[in-house]
Design a protein around this motif. Sequence first.
Motif, PDB file in Angstrom:
ATOM      1  N   PRO A 173       0.820  -1.217   0.000  1.00 32.25           N
ATOM      2  CA  PRO A 173       0.000   0.000   0.000  1.00 32.25           C
ATOM      3  C   PRO A 173       0.849   1.261   0.000  1.00 32.25           C
ATOM      4  N   THR A 189      -8.119   3.972   0.146  1.00 30.89           N
ATOM      5  CA  THR A 189      -8.691   2.754   0.695  1.00 30.89           C
ATOM      6  C   THR A 189     -10.197   2.884   0.674  1.00 30.89           C
ATOM      7  N   ASP A 242      -7.318  -1.988   0.698  1.00 31.78           N
ATOM      8  CA  ASP A 242      -6.556  -1.278  -0.312  1.00 31.78           C
ATOM      9  C   ASP A 242      -6.593  -2.183  -1.532  1.00 31.78           C
ATOM     10  N   GLN A 298      -6.228  -3.932   4.902  1.00 34.27           N
ATOM     11  CA  GLN A 298      -5.376  -3.168   5.809  1.00 34.27           C
ATOM     12  C   GLN A 298      -5.779  -3.432   7.251  1.00 34.27           C
TER      13      GLN A 298
END
Lengths: 176, 339, 380
Positions: free
Chosen positions: C13, C20, C43, C48
């Motif tokens: 990321p 996101t 993401d 995440q």
Amino acid sequence: MKTSVERLTGLFVELTKRSAGLQPALTTPNPPTDAAKPELAAAQPSAPLPVTHATRGFDFDATVAPADVVTAAEIMDREGFAIDAVTGVDWIAQNEMEIVYDFFHPTEPVRAVVRTRVPRAEPELPTISPVFPGANWHERETHDFFGIRFAGHPNLKPFLLPEDADFHPLRKDYQP
Amino acid sequence: MSFLELEPIRILVYLVGICAFVGGNAAYLVLAERKGAGRIQRRPGPNEAGWGGWMQPFADGIKLLAKQVMVPPGTDSLLFRAAPLMVMAPPLMCLATIPFSDSLVARNLNIGLLFVFSFGSINVMALMLGGWASRNKYSIISAARVVSQSVAYEIPMLLVVITMLMVSGTMNLQEIIVQQGGGFWHWNLFKVWVNPLMPVTFVIFFTCMLAETNRAPFDMAEAESELVAGAFTEYGGMGFGVFFMAEYANIVVGCCLATVLFLGGWQSPIGYLSGGLWGLGWFLLKVYALISTVIWIRWTFPRTQFYSLLNLSWKILIPVSLVTLLLTGAMLKIPLLFR
Amino acid sequence: MITSKESLAADSPDHAPHETFVLNLGPQHPAAHGVLRVLMTMDGEWIQRAEPIIGYIHRMHEKMGENRTYAKFLPNTSRIDYLSAMHYTHAFVGAVERAAKIEVPIRAEYIRVITSELNRISSHMVWWGALLLDLGGFTPILYAFDDREKILDLLEGLCGARLTYCYYRFGGLCNDADDAFLNGTRDFVKHMQPRLKMYRDLVTDNIILRKRLTDIGEISAELCRKYGATGPVIRGAGVAYDVRRAEPYSIYPRFDFKIPTYPECDSMARYLVRMDEMEQSLRIIEQALDGITAGPVMAPKVPRVLKLPPGDTCYAVEAARGRFMVRIVSDGKDTPYRVKLRTPSFSNLSLYEEASKGMILPDALAMMGSLDLVIPDIDR
């Protein structure tokens, strides 16, 4: 070193002594009145009680002061225990809340219980979730059910109860 | 016969014929799939509607038709409605050039193979549009998956097709079939003297076909246990029904193409009895054998992981198909040097 | 073969645009197996943060325990984890027996072991089918339910219930096992052994399944310890923790069985642990069928109205999902003062947030499947 009940007892005796030296003993606003039930009255931080697994289901039973639970959890963590559960018991007659921390050991046959008591009016004690991240959920649940606040807990929102719940159903004076 | 040779009549007959073929296949392949799944899973499958479940497609169709076509608020209404059409039209177009027998072909195009693949690619765009227009997170994930999966699998598929083009030297599907006449050892699948890797080429083609039609174990677009229903999550009623039928139509087209390219199309495996209705029979037999393999695979394998799916294409299928391409080129050209 | 960690490094990321989105997985989602909601910050397809939100099927069993007698609360326990009801009733019955010092007749203990192990197999069969369903394999669940049906039929003949059994009573069992049950169990063991071999050949050795589970969803022994994860999760991390050995209850010390452990810590390890556990359960059942003797199945003189001595008593059992513990705090009345139900799925799910960080969505769902969650067991 292998964990055993004797070793744990030693560690907790030490902890109780140190804590007694540092701070006054836990003050109970209403001292236990029910003298006929000695086990219910064991509120003061004291040396671990001898218990046998065959009759009680655990091998080790210690009562500590509320401020010492993090230290106690650290001892358990160092000894390689795993968090089993955190829960409360509402002793309304004695105007106290008991918080029970259960630990089991993944490799040794030792089951340990650590208890503490807080006054019912101000049920607050430090969180052990930095030591055992798994206690996070158990403490949230205990907060839900008993309204016991865990100081320093990252997320003490209602968990099992609806998100707008402002009641604590396992308190003995809870009226639905 | 002369009546049928009139161009407008001919177009009409083939149009109706192809629509009926695709529609009938889509409807009854669903039933066949459910019956096949039932067989594999040791349960009866649909057996209530009609005679032993034979009316089930009608029951399903009427149910889907009777449902309201919901366009959820916030979606791109035009694309949302257009996607099912765009997914259904290409397989119909593709079938126009597929020869069902020596005389049964709607349009015997010289660029038949190119035609099929150019229309076959639209399918991906339709799924992507449907997923994107749905304004649903699962659909968008699915749309992104469809695109990367199709990009990955079109390459080995087209490499395989180029190999076949080199072998046959023509894009006319009818001619490709005629070249494979005279017994099953003349089929491209078994032409190991042209390229010893020919069976491998067929397996690559078949795998890519599974992936391109989003069939298990490569059904990343739908992936019902991860993405609810993927690109079709927001579709209800006949919108979903069309997507569903298009999946089967695409399988039919893919299997037809595999039959034409590798299994000798309408050619008989024993060398004679290839003409007329016999040819049609052989062709359908081969196509349905492949389709039942597709169904069989779906109900016996779990779904692959998305990155292992892409790995399979980029790291195995593309290199292997490149090798077959080079090998075929070499084996075709080297003998010419010594002539 | 890219593992999720390598892909994560390549497609981190940090390198991608910081955009996101939040994916609300559940409470109605095919992979949630109930009403579990997972709030995922995604993401792309990489997770995440995945925060499980529970409580959608919370029934407050612990409060129910406080306002009814022990006997009246007993049926509640089988509703907590409806797939391993025998173990749950065993724990509650065991806690009461331990506190009231009731001796259970030996025949009753044997039948308890047989039924518990049968229940374990039936629970694992449901998990197996459901996991394969999560992975997109439709067929195994029907085979699994076919086998499970045989167990349910056996247990139905024994106690009348097919799912939420209330067969164990304080001091024994509600009725004796007849020959039909014992012979049927013997036949089932004979039936099940080749079936497990077939499942190994057809499913466990399938290359797609292996690729989906191997090296994916790592849950280390340390993570298990910190979160209190038990059962196949901790055994899949290489720790031979099994309540049947660690805190022997009933007559489990009499039986010879292995605790299957796999040190790989991945989803495949947890898968293999459960597959091996079914074989071990069959072994225990066989030994119990050989060792069972005639006799009473109910302790004499169990009072109708039970009053436990004051104090708290724990009883833990190895349920299909791990350690289930009942803590009864009594104040001497005929209703419990407090009943704490420590359920395995609750602890097993609590590590999900930490374990699923950086995983890709299908892998995270495969890992969730390998945890074998039963949502009513989490929410109680």
